[in-house]
Design an enzyme around this catalytic site. Structure first.
Site, short mmCIF file in Angstrom:
data_model
loop_
_atom_site.label_atom_id
_atom_site.label_comp_id
_atom_site.label_asym_id
_atom_site.label_seq_id
_atom_site.Cartn_x
_atom_site.Cartn_y
_atom_site.Cartn_z
N ASN A 8 -14.43 28.14 30.26
CA ASN A 8 -13.88 29.55 29.77
C ASN A 8 -12.86 29.88 30.78
O ASN A 8 -13.30 30.50 31.81
CB ASN A 8 -14.93 30.44 29.46
CG ASN A 8 -14.61 31.85 29.05
OD1 ASN A 8 -13.65 32.09 28.77
ND2 ASN A 8 -15.50 32.62 29.26
N TRP A 9 -11.64 29.82 30.25
CA TRP A 9 -10.60 30.38 31.30
C TRP A 9 -10.64 31.70 31.25
O TRP A 9 -9.84 32.48 32.21
CB TRP A 9 -9.25 29.81 30.82
CG TRP A 9 -8.99 28.35 31.36
CD1 TRP A 9 -10.05 27.49 31.96
CD2 TRP A 9 -7.94 27.55 31.70
NE1 TRP A 9 -9.55 26.42 32.13
CE2 TRP A 9 -8.09 26.17 32.23
CE3 TRP A 9 -6.64 28.01 31.44
CZ2 TRP A 9 -7.25 25.46 32.49
CZ3 TRP A 9 -5.50 27.11 31.54
CH2 TRP A 9 -6.05 25.70 32.15
N LYS A 10 -11.28 32.69 30.29
CA LYS A 10 -10.87 34.09 30.27
C LYS A 10 -9.58 34.60 30.43
O LYS A 10 -8.94 33.88 29.78
CB LYS A 10 -11.78 34.54 31.57
CG LYS A 10 -13.41 33.91 31.66
CD LYS A 10 -14.47 34.80 32.47
CE LYS A 10 -15.89 34.00 32.34
NZ LYS A 10 -16.79 34.82 33.19
N HIS A 92 -19.72 36.68 24.20
CA HIS A 92 -19.76 36.64 25.52
C HIS A 92 -19.89 37.83 26.12
O HIS A 92 -19.72 39.02 25.55
CB HIS A 92 -18.38 36.05 26.05
CG HIS A 92 -18.32 35.81 27.71
ND1 HIS A 92 -18.54 36.95 28.55
CD2 HIS A 92 -18.50 34.60 28.25
CE1 HIS A 92 -18.72 36.15 29.87
NE2 HIS A 92 -18.50 34.79 29.56
N GLU A 94 -18.94 39.64 28.57
CA GLU A 94 -17.76 40.50 28.76
C GLU A 94 -17.31 41.19 27.73
O GLU A 94 -16.66 42.27 27.67
CB GLU A 94 -16.61 39.68 29.48
CG GLU A 94 -17.20 39.25 30.91
CD GLU A 94 -16.59 37.95 31.42
OE1 GLU A 94 -15.66 37.32 31.02
OE2 GLU A 94 -17.17 37.55 32.61
N GLU A 162 -26.11 32.82 29.41
CA GLU A 162 -25.47 33.34 30.56
C GLU A 162 -26.13 34.61 31.06
O GLU A 162 -25.69 35.74 30.48
CB GLU A 162 -24.02 33.43 29.92
CG GLU A 162 -23.29 32.48 29.68
CD GLU A 162 -21.67 32.27 29.86
OE1 GLU A 162 -21.31 31.42 30.67
OE2 GLU A 162 -20.93 33.33 29.50
N GLY A 168 -19.69 35.12 37.79
CA GLY A 168 -18.68 35.41 38.57
C GLY A 168 -19.30 35.93 39.72
O GLY A 168 -18.49 36.45 40.68
N SER A 206 -22.08 30.86 37.44
CA SER A 206 -21.73 30.42 38.45
C SER A 206 -22.13 29.04 38.67
O SER A 206 -22.78 28.64 39.84
CB SER A 206 -22.40 31.20 39.49
OG SER A 206 -21.96 32.55 39.72
N GLY A 227 -16.84 29.15 34.06
CA GLY A 227 -15.92 30.14 34.08
C GLY A 227 -15.08 29.68 35.30
O GLY A 227 -14.16 28.56 35.16
#
Ligand code: 13P
Length: 246
Positions: A8-10, A92, A94, A162, A168, A206, A227
């Site tokens: 997932n490149w976000k 997700h 976020e 997650e 992160g 992570s 990520g």
């Protein structure tokens, strides 16, 4: 069950970063697990054009629940499909935090993805406060019940665990904690869906080259949603290799 290494490149990456994709394709040419990159939507079509037909799938990071209409700035699942995506991440943490997405909204997005022929990657995970309060398994059960739509099957859905506090941060749950949640997810999905025991379960938060092998050795872990370590081909290729070796 085929294993899946998903990146997932976000909100990272521009056309210049497609070179990472070339490096990844080269490094993973012999990989046997499924490999997926979910770049920002602007890069979906350029990625597919670059590696079309190769061993790496491309996915979106979110979709709207509606097929089309007056939703400025949103993307429909069918539009992602049109751009060449075959997966989409929904729910997700976020998006749940930044955009107030509820379990019901996530389930509607996953159902829209399925209608458009996309495979959904449905994310769940507890906050640190919820874990500290001993509520992790209840939170995950509630999120699974509310976020996974009735139309989910082992073919069209992947579930990603997650923990919010592990994303992160460089921190991960203990292996026992990951195994406990994955076992509970497997049980809940098997009880609800005819082929629920076959749904792939990813761990995310992570994951990096140094911890991937230990995580992939756990029961009921069928891959990872990665990520930061998916942004560099050299790191992600090592995670793919660890999954292949598991
Ligand atoms: P990190 O691997 O950067 O912790 O991110 C995990 C994640 O949110 C993947 O969706």
């Amino acid at each position: 069950m085929r294993k899946l290494a998903a990146g997932n490149w976000k909100m990272n990456g521009t056309l210049a970063d497609l070179a990472e994709l070339d490096a990844l394709a080269l490094a993973c040419a012999e990989a046997t697990c499924d490999i997926l990159i979910c770049p920002p939507a602007t890069l979906i079509h350029p990625m597919v054009a670059r590696i079309g037909g190769g061993g790496i799938s491309v996915g979106g990071q979110d979709c709207h629940a509606a097929e089309s209409g007056a939703h400025t700035g949103d993307l429909a699942a069918g539009q992602l499909r049109d751009a060449g995506a075959d997966h989409v991440i929904v729910g997700h943490s976020e998006r749940r935090a930044d955009h107030g997405e509820t379990d019901a909204a996530v389930a509607a997005k996953a159902a829209a993805a399925h209608r458009a022929g996309l495979r959904s990657i449905i994310c769940v995970g507890e906050t640190e406060a919820q874990r500290d309060a001993g509520d992790t398994l209840d939170v995950i059960a509630r999120q699974l019940a509310g976020s996974v739509p009735e139309c989910a099957t082992a073919d069209n859905s992947v579930i990603a665990y997650e923990p919010v506090w592990a994303i992160g941060t460089g921190r991960t749950p203990t292996n026992d904690q990951i195994a406990e949640v994955h076992a509970a997810m497997r049980r809940a999905l098997a009880a609800r869906f005819a082929d629920g025991a076959e749904m792939r379960l990813l761990y995310g938060g992570s994951v990096k080259p140094s911890n991937a092998a230990a995580i992939f050795a756990l029961p009921a872990v069928d891959g990872a949603l990665v990520g930061g370590a998916s942004l560099k081909a050299v790191d992600f290729a090592q995670i793919v290799a660890a999954l292949d070796a598991a």
